[in-house]
Design an enzyme around this catalytic site. Structure first.
Site, short mmCIF file in Angstrom:
data_model
loop_
_atom_site.label_atom_id
_atom_site.label_comp_id
_atom_site.label_asym_id
_atom_site.label_seq_id
_atom_site.Cartn_x
_atom_site.Cartn_y
_atom_site.Cartn_z
CE LYS A 299 9.56 -5.90 1.60
NZ LYS A 299 8.18 -5.94 1.08
CD GLU B 238 6.22 -10.77 -7.83
OE1 GLU B 238 6.46 -11.25 -8.93
OE2 GLU B 238 6.59 -9.64 -7.49
#
Ligand code: HSE
Length: 440
Positions: free
Chosen positions: A208, A193
């Site tokens: 996660k 990103e």
């Protein structure tokens, strides 16, 4: 709208949304044959119109800028949230659930923060809230933990769940390059990103891990309860020395049930034996190793991000939700997620973990320095397994690289603060935990 279909509305038509629309439109017959459900893609909400995507031939009037046409639409059965972010996604999902729609989301940040509330709401409205794509992209790890391993006590779980970090560490392992150079190259190639903070600081992996722990240990935990370290301090030297010692450095998300009935929950760079399968998960790939009491060690490998792998997981969730629509039931939700549900296990304090360590000290190259460090470690019950001396700094200082036997984290911290008071020790050590259990 075609009433013989189960009607799907998608919020967000970015990379993953495009992949989902491709599968729903191009594999309509295959899905019907494989699963017995007839899915129709009816609405896609996109912030700005017009929009087209190569290879996607949308039905007329499918695109809209108005989310109400999906979440408040009585003809839509399943709402797929792919807009990302927390605030807007949170309110739209709540509205969809309150309107009796089954929901599919890939939004780990949202579930890590508001999972309890949303699953409680889904339970009250008897709808499914499926989230396979939220963790490890195309790898079906959520369904595996929720269903396939439901008869196992999960002993431990080790995940390479951030592709950006794994790509950077793999590049650094393969050739002598610095973190910042690889990160820049990854950004230039579109792998990382523009703002990679959540990835390289370990937050994405931690979100996660929260989801994996909820399923594996029926415990709803929050980000501050996890110990999280990213990979920004990993140097080319660490990678090189770890290699010489027979290890590869990976960013691991680790959950481990201890004898004290608490669960270790941590994300940090980790030395794993280079012969292990996890050490050989390269590039942007993900892998999750789950060790259950009945099944033993298992390993799931695949693409953790990207248009089609992530879309594959989203479509699997849509099919599950469609079966729920057909049968008039919702997918059972792990009790851990329900608000007010008591966690079955607490998170262990990082101070209480016991593990092996890689330590690199920079020290003055004088007689007796190693002995002084060894004495302090010994006083704290920390046993050295091996030492190598490296001389990358010129004449005056050297690196002492040590591997320890298993030691308590709190003892290691106390020993290090004492060692830092020694005049010959220059600056803080590099301390990286070692995991051997992944060595199959
Ligand atoms: N940013 C994540 C990664 C992908 O680098 O793995 C989405 O979960």
């Amino acid at each position: 709208m075609d009433k013989s279909c189960i009607n799907v509305g998608i919020l967000g038509w970015g990379t993953v949304g495009t992949g989902v629309s491709k599968i729903l439109l191009n594999q309509h017959a295959l899905i019907a044959k494989n699963s017995g459900v007839e899915l129709c893609l009816n609405k896609i909400v996109k912030r700005t119109l017009p929009a087209t995507r190569q290879g996607v031939d949308l039905p007329a009037d499918c695109l809209t800028t108005n989310p109400a046409e999906v979440v408040d639409n009585p003809d839509i059965d399943i709402v797929v949230e792919l807009i990302g972010g927390v605030t807007e996604a949170h309110s739209l999902i709540k509205r969809a659930i309150q309107n009796g729609k089954h929901v599919v989301t890939a939004n780990k940040a949202l579930l890590a923060e508001h999972g309890g509330e949303l699953f409680q709401l889904a339970s009250e409205h008897q709808v499914s809230l499926n989230f396979e794509a939220s963790t490890a992209g195309g790898i079906p790890i959520i369904k595996t933990l929720q269903e396939s391993f439901a008869g196992n006590q999960i002993h431990s779980l080790y995940g390479i769940v951030n592709g950006t970090c794994n790509y950077i560490l793999t590049e650094m392992h393969d050739r002598p390059v610095d973190f910042s150079d690889v990160l820049k190259a990854a950004q230039d190639m579109g792998y990382a990103e523009a703002d990679p903070t959540l990835d390289v600081e370990g937050i994405d992996a931690a979100q996660k891990l929260i989801l994996l722990i909820a399923l594996a240990y029926r415990s709803s935990i929050s980000l501050p309860q996890l110990h999280v370290e990213g990979i920004t301090n990993i140097t080319a030297q660490e990678i090189q020395y770890a290699r010489e010692l027979g290890y590869t450095i990976k960013l691991l998300a680790i959950a481990k049930l201890t004898d004290g009935n608490c669960v270790e929950a941590r994300v940090h760079p980790t030395l794993v034996p280079e012969r292990s399968l996890l050490a050989n998960v390269g590039g942007a790939f993900n892998a999750v190793c789950v060790i259950g009491d009945a099944v033993g060690p298992t390993l799931f490998y695949g693409q953790g991000a990207g248009e089609m792998p992530t879309a594959s997981a989203v479509v699997a969730d849509i099919i599950d939700a469609a079966k729920s629509v057909q049968q008039g039931v919702s997918t059972p939700i792990s009790q851990a997620w329900l608000a007010g549900g008591q966690a079955e296990v607490e998170v262990c304090s990082i101070e209480d973990i016991e593990t092996r360590y890689y330590i690199r000290f920079v020290v003055a190259d004088r007689p007796g320095v190693l002995a002084k460090i060894g004495t302090v470690l010994g006083n704290w019950q920390i046993s050295i397994a091996s030492v190598i001396q490296k001389d990358p700094h010129g004449m005056d200082t050297v690196s002492l690289v040590m591997l320890t036997h298993t030691a308590k984290e709190k003892n290691m911290k106390a020993a290090l603060s004492e060692i830092y008071t020694l005049e010959d020790v220059k600056g803080d050590a590099q301390l990286i935990r070692i995991e051997e259990e992944v060595a199959f």
